[in-house]
Every structure is written in structure tokens, then in C-alpha cells.
Design a protein around this motif. Sequence first.
Motif, PDB file in Angstrom:
ATOM      1  N   MET A  25       0.836  -1.085  -0.099  1.00 47.87           N
ATOM      2  CA  MET A  25       0.046  -0.050   0.104  1.00 47.87           C
ATOM      3  C   MET A  25       0.904   1.391  -0.023  1.00 47.87           C
ATOM      4  O   MET A  25       2.021   1.237   0.824  1.00 47.87           O
ATOM      5  N   SER A  26       0.701   2.307  -0.886  1.00 43.11           N
ATOM      6  CA  SER A  26       1.416   3.452  -1.067  1.00 43.11           C
ATOM      7  C   SER A  26       1.255   4.430   0.047  1.00 43.11           C
ATOM      8  O   SER A  26      -0.016   4.382   0.798  1.00 43.11           O
ATOM      9  N   THR A  27       2.198   5.011   0.686  1.00 40.46           N
ATOM     10  CA  THR A  27       2.185   6.108   1.718  1.00 40.46           C
ATOM     11  C   THR A  27       1.553   7.247   1.173  1.00 40.46           C
ATOM     12  O   THR A  27       1.902   7.917   0.268  1.00 40.46           O
ATOM     13  N   PRO A  28       0.590   7.876   1.963  1.00 33.33           N
ATOM     14  CA  PRO A  28       0.000   9.270   1.543  1.00 33.33           C
ATOM     15  C   PRO A  28       1.309  10.230   1.431  1.00 33.33           C
ATOM     16  O   PRO A  28       2.075  10.253   2.479  1.00 33.33           O
ATOM     17  N   TYR A  29       0.837  11.147   0.641  1.00 32.73           N
ATOM     18  CA  TYR A  29       2.229  12.205   0.529  1.00 32.73           C
ATOM     19  C   TYR A  29       1.968  13.061   1.959  1.00 32.73           C
ATOM     20  O   TYR A  29       0.971  13.594   2.491  1.00 32.73           O
ATOM     21  N   PRO A  30       3.209  13.228   2.679  1.00 30.47           N
ATOM     22  CA  PRO A  30       3.165  13.920   3.929  1.00 30.47           C
ATOM     23  C   PRO A  30       2.902  15.474   3.602  1.00 30.47           C
ATOM     24  O   PRO A  30       3.041  15.994   2.633  1.00 30.47           O
ATOM     25  N   ARG A  31       2.236  15.597   4.657  1.00 29.48           N
ATOM     26  CA  ARG A  31       1.762  17.247   4.952  1.00 29.48           C
ATOM     27  C   ARG A  31       3.119  18.080   5.075  1.00 29.48           C
ATOM     28  O   ARG A  31       3.802  17.778   5.999  1.00 29.48           O
ATOM     29  N   PRO A  32       3.102  19.173   4.354  1.00 31.33           N
ATOM     30  CA  PRO A  32       4.378  20.079   4.768  1.00 31.33           C
ATOM     31  C   PRO A  32       4.472  20.676   6.008  1.00 31.33           C
ATOM     32  O   PRO A  32       3.361  21.086   6.568  1.00 31.33           O
ATOM     33  N   SER A  33       5.340  21.165   6.558  1.00 33.90           N
ATOM     34  CA  SER A  33       5.464  21.671   7.808  1.00 33.90           C
ATOM     35  C   SER A  33       4.864  23.058   7.683  1.00 33.90           C
ATOM     36  O   SER A  33       4.343  23.534   8.855  1.00 33.90           O
ATOM     37  N   ASN A  34       4.951  23.775   6.679  1.00 36.12           N
ATOM     38  CA  ASN A  34       4.644  25.117   6.548  1.00 36.12           C
ATOM     39  C   ASN A  34       3.930  25.421   5.061  1.00 36.12           C
ATOM     40  O   ASN A  34       4.383  24.720   4.071  1.00 36.12           O
ATOM     41  N   PRO A  35       3.161  26.051   4.863  1.00 37.91           N
ATOM     42  CA  PRO A  35       2.494  26.609   3.635  1.00 37.91           C
ATOM     43  C   PRO A  35       3.453  27.248   2.714  1.00 37.91           C
ATOM     44  O   PRO A  35       4.406  27.945   3.440  1.00 37.91           O
ATOM     45  N   GLN A  36       3.196  26.888   1.470  1.00 39.80           N
ATOM     46  CA  GLN A  36       4.045  27.772   0.506  1.00 39.80           C
ATOM     47  C   GLN A  36       3.936  29.175   0.521  1.00 39.80           C
ATOM     48  O   GLN A  36       2.756  29.561   0.571  1.00 39.80           O
ATOM     49  N   LEU A  37       4.777  29.940   0.252  1.00 37.15           N
ATOM     50  CA  LEU A  37       4.623  31.391   0.163  1.00 37.15           C
ATOM     51  C   LEU A  37       4.079  31.820  -1.266  1.00 37.15           C
ATOM     52  O   LEU A  37       4.084  31.046  -2.049  1.00 37.15           O
ATOM     53  N   SER A  38       3.361  32.911  -1.192  1.00 37.61           N
ATOM     54  CA  SER A  38       2.831  33.383  -2.295  1.00 37.61           C
ATOM     55  C   SER A  38       3.771  34.419  -3.020  1.00 37.61           C
ATOM     56  O   SER A  38       4.541  34.834  -2.281  1.00 37.61           O
ATOM     57  N   PHE A  39       3.411  34.575  -4.236  1.00 28.42           N
ATOM     58  CA  PHE A  39       4.379  35.562  -4.862  1.00 28.42           C
ATOM     59  C   PHE A  39       3.632  36.560  -5.747  1.00 28.42           C
ATOM     60  O   PHE A  39       3.762  36.329  -6.984  1.00 28.42           O
ATOM     61  N   PRO A  40       2.725  37.445  -5.217  1.00 34.27           N
ATOM     62  CA  PRO A  40       1.975  38.237  -6.004  1.00 34.27           C
ATOM     63  C   PRO A  40       2.743  39.268  -7.218  1.00 34.27           C
ATOM     64  O   PRO A  40       2.479  39.483  -8.086  1.00 34.27           O
ATOM     65  N   CYS A  41       3.844  39.454  -6.543  1.00 37.86           N
ATOM     66  CA  CYS A  41       4.769  40.322  -7.484  1.00 37.86           C
ATOM     67  C   CYS A  41       5.134  39.603  -8.884  1.00 37.86           C
ATOM     68  O   CYS A  41       5.247  40.158  -9.989  1.00 37.86           O
ATOM     69  N   LEU A  42       5.467  38.199  -8.852  1.00 39.84           N
ATOM     70  CA  LEU A  42       5.485  37.570  -9.807  1.00 39.84           C
ATOM     71  C   LEU A  42       4.252  37.276 -10.610  1.00 39.84           C
ATOM     72  O   LEU A  42       4.261  37.381 -12.236  1.00 39.84           O
ATOM     73  N   GLU A  43       3.281  37.264 -10.104  1.00 41.04           N
ATOM     74  CA  GLU A  43       1.784  37.033 -11.027  1.00 41.04           C
ATOM     75  C   GLU A  43       1.613  38.173 -11.551  1.00 41.04           C
ATOM     76  O   GLU A  43       1.008  38.073 -12.699  1.00 41.04           O
ATOM     77  N   LYS A  44       1.757  39.478 -10.941  1.00 44.70           N
ATOM     78  CA  LYS A  44       1.567  40.469 -11.788  1.00 44.70           C
ATOM     79  C   LYS A  44       2.245  40.866 -13.177  1.00 44.70           C
ATOM     80  O   LYS A  44       1.980  41.076 -14.102  1.00 44.70           O
ATOM     81  N   LEU A  45       3.651  40.192 -12.900  1.00 46.08           N
ATOM     82  CA  LEU A  45       4.510  40.054 -14.078  1.00 46.08           C
ATOM     83  C   LEU A  45       3.926  39.466 -15.253  1.00 46.08           C
ATOM     84  O   LEU A  45       3.918  39.623 -16.408  1.00 46.08           O
ATOM     85  N   GLU A  46       3.566  38.218 -14.673  1.00 42.02           N
ATOM     86  CA  GLU A  46       2.959  37.253 -15.677  1.00 42.02           C
ATOM     87  C   GLU A  46       1.566  37.880 -16.394  1.00 42.02           C
ATOM     88  O   GLU A  46       1.220  37.519 -17.367  1.00 42.02           O
ATOM     89  N   GLN A  47       0.732  38.271 -15.548  1.00 41.27           N
ATOM     90  CA  GLN A  47      -0.607  38.986 -15.909  1.00 41.27           C
ATOM     91  C   GLN A  47      -0.191  40.071 -17.069  1.00 41.27           C
ATOM     92  O   GLN A  47      -0.849  40.293 -17.952  1.00 41.27           O
ATOM     93  N   ARG A  48       0.726  40.889 -16.667  1.00 42.25           N
ATOM     94  CA  ARG A  48       1.200  41.987 -17.689  1.00 42.25           C
ATOM     95  C   ARG A  48       1.852  41.232 -19.069  1.00 42.25           C
ATOM     96  O   ARG A  48       1.155  41.775 -20.073  1.00 42.25           O
ATOM     97  N   SER A  49       2.456  40.129 -18.931  1.00 36.16           N
ATOM     98  CA  SER A  49       2.884  39.494 -20.157  1.00 36.16           C
ATOM     99  C   SER A  49       1.444  39.101 -20.779  1.00 36.16           C
ATOM    100  O   SER A  49       1.624  39.169 -22.177  1.00 36.16           O
ATOM    101  N   GLN A  50       0.623  38.402 -20.235  1.00 39.17           N
ATOM    102  CA  GLN A  50      -0.603  37.997 -20.904  1.00 39.17           C
ATOM    103  C   GLN A  50      -1.325  39.011 -21.518  1.00 39.17           C
ATOM    104  O   GLN A  50      -2.033  38.895 -22.549  1.00 39.17           O
ATOM    105  N   SER A  51      -1.419  40.117 -20.907  1.00 39.82           N
ATOM    106  CA  SER A  51      -2.258  41.479 -21.355  1.00 39.82           C
ATOM    107  C   SER A  51      -1.338  41.789 -22.566  1.00 39.82           C
ATOM    108  O   SER A  51      -2.260  42.138 -23.540  1.00 39.82           O
TER     109      SER A  51
END
Length: 467
Positions: free
Chosen positions: A1-27
Motif C-alpha cells: 500500500m502506498s504511503t500518503p504524501y506527507p503534509r508539509p510543515s509550513n504553507p508555500q509562500l505566495s508571490f503576487p509580484c511574480l503573478e503581476k509580471l505574468e499578468q502583464r505579459s498575458q495582457s
Amino acid sequence: MSTPYPRPSNPQLSFPCLEKLEQRSQSLEENGPEPAYAKITEDKVDIFRSTDPIFLDYGGYLPQFQVAYETWGTLNSNRSNAILLQTGLSASSHAHSTAKNPAKGWWENFIGPGKYLDTDKYFVICTNVIGGCFGSTGPSSTDPSDGQVYATRFPIISVNDMVRAQHRLVKEHFNIDRLHAVMGSSMGGMQCLAYAHEFTDEVAKVVSISGCARSHPYSIAMRHCQRQVLMTDPNWNKGFYYGSLPPHTGMKLAREIATITYRSGPEWESRFGVERADPSKQPALCPDFLIETYLDHAGEKWCLEYDPNSFLYISKAMDLFDMSLSARTKAARSRQQTEARYNGEYVPDSELEYKPVDQCSFDEPMRENKRTRRMTPEEAAEDLKRGLAKLAAKEVLVIGVESDILFPAWQQREMVDLLRQGARERGGDGSNIRHVELSKEDSFYGHDTFLLALDHIGGPVSDFLEN
């Protein structure tokens, strides 16, 4: 039986500054890039066109070119009240509002009737330099030889090349034999020295604000970093991005680096300290401190306002600026060779006629320096003094700012000292070379003082122009 993927110790950081660059490229991909500089047309500026080639300091040439310019005031009957105002790296010719373009200019409160640059007295001309993108010929222009955009086929230019293009406007269009003054700040301070050197008898007064006689390693290093982050943006595509997605991320980062050099630490300590934008939130890797949000905003505001290739070429011209006699001699010889090749001639360098750039009463002028070792500080200072010698008899005002880290005050002091030495060697006392240095108490704005502390800059300038 496979072992469930372990839960991380901390949540991943968010990167709104990079998302803004991606949104501008798309626009930009969906709507098409519409950079502000591409909208500069003859309904906003005047255009001077030269159909004769201009030969450049580093071996290239432009078969023809145009210069965008704007004017304020009235040229008097004997054409003796004209002032040529030269710009910094990224500035357009729009120093003040006009009937064609009523938007406020970058020196709006400095120019006008009764102001420091008094248009009741003077006829003020301001140009966009060649290599720029606000109406003058630059990398985004079309090469008339093949009908294709220049991009990085545009030749390397120098500050002296810029002023030789301006000179055609002054002489051929306005028919002005002698300017009352040439003046400028930052790269404009470089240009006014170059113009007075190239056309010494056609200039009465010189005003150099936060400029220098040659670039120094720190400023070259900072501009190098700016160019590198721009050129490593994959959208730069070795300069061939026109009509496609522009390298907006590289431009944003380049502007952020540049902004660090434009202001001063004491100002930022006063404005921002080490405060975070929102202390109630967890720290982030995107802009978090107030100073970071300020730099981020500066980059965001500018990244589509200026042609990336123009930024590369003009910042390189600033790096290459050198008023020493050996540098100016080498440039003169290079232009002669280019013109000879253009005319179908072959002239070996050993037989090339030497057209001296130094007309003062010195011994045989320095030839091109072919030594393999670096000059000593004493030799370099002598070389620079001899290059500046043509200006030593002029009325010159040099203004520096103690808090400036990009064009530090020691560079203006060096220029003043060498000019005064040259004046004394010509039999004068050096009193024609005036120097004003603003202390940190007078201005803590750093290099941008000329834009922000108008009273401290304007008073000395207006007095000098009148007396």
C-alpha cells in the motif's frame, strides 16, 4: 500500500509580484504592446531632419537622421539669446508644456516667464538625443538602407555624437551662430561640455549640473548591472522584440537598480526608515518594506515608458563619456576613417591626416594612447586637463550635490580644478570657472536634486546666465 504524501510543515509562500509580471505579459500578448514612447509624433513635438550622413565616434554612421525638439520663448532679431537645454538619460524634449503638448514637462517649474530659465529673456531649445525614442532617430527607427527597424544594428553612439546632431539643428534650422549658453543636468551636464568642446567658438556660457568630465567605475558598474538584467530578459531577444512582447520585466528591474543611484540614503531614512508596508502581515519575499514597495512602484511605472534598446545605447554612451585629450583624439581619428570608407577611400591609419582637437597653446598634443599599461593618476589628470583646455577660457558654472552618489561631488570639484588650472595656464586667474556645491543640509535628494530642489539650483543658474 502506498504511503500518503506527507503534509508539509509550513504553507508555500505566495508571490503576487511574480503573478503581476505574468499578468502583464498575458495582457501585452492579447492586446499588443503600446509603449508610450511610440506615441510621440509630430503633433506633439517638432522634427528636424538631416539627409546628410553623420559619422560617429566608434566607427558607425547614420545615413540620415532626425531630431525631435521643442522650444519656449522667442528668438531675438540677432539670434543671440538662445539656450540649448540638454537632457538626462531617459528624458524627452518635453521639459515644459507647449501648445502642441500641454502636459507638464520634466522641468515645468524651472522654465517660463520670470522663472529661473526666463523665457521673457531667452529662447530655450530642448532636444531628444539621437539614440533616444521620443521622436529622434534611435534603435526603434527604420534603417533607410533596407527599410527594416535598426534594433541592435543601430551603431554605438557617444555623447559627442549626440551634440553633433544637435548642432545641425542649431545651425541649419535656426541659423544660430552662437548660443548664449548650453546647459544640462546628469547626462545633460556631459552634453554641455561636449558641445562646448566640439563647437567652442559657438558657445558663450556653459552650465553643467551634477555632471562629470568622464565616467567613473562606480557609475559604469551600476549601469552595467542595469543592462545585464535587461539583456537577460528572454523577451529582449538580442534587441529584436519590436512588434512582439517587450522585455518589460528586465526594464522594471533595470529601473529599480537605477532608482537606487538617483536618490540618497538620508532621504530614504527620513521617508521610509525600515518600516514594513503592512506589519500585520507575515514577512514576504515580494516587496515588503516601504523602500521595496517604492522601488517596485518606480519600476512598474517606467517599464513600458521607454524603449529598452534606447536605454542600452544611451547608458553605454554615458559609460564611454571621456573628455580627455587622448579619448577625443582617438574619436576624431575614428570618424575620419569611417568617413573615408563611406566615400570609398582607403586611408591607412598611419597616413590618416590628424585633425587636432586641441587648439590651445600647448606643445604637440597627445596622440592616441597605445600604451599597454594604465595611466598613472597624474597622467590621467593631465590628459583630462588637456582635453578640457578648450573650455578653460569660457564662462563655466559647475554645480554639484554632496549627497549625490551617482555623480559624486568630487567629480565636479575635479572638473572645476582642472578647468581653473587650464585657465591659469592661458594667463587667466580662473575666476571665469564658477562652482556651487549643495550641502546635505541644502539638499538630501541625491542625484535627483536638480529635479526636486529648484530654488537651490535655479538661483545660481539664473544669476550666471544674466551676469
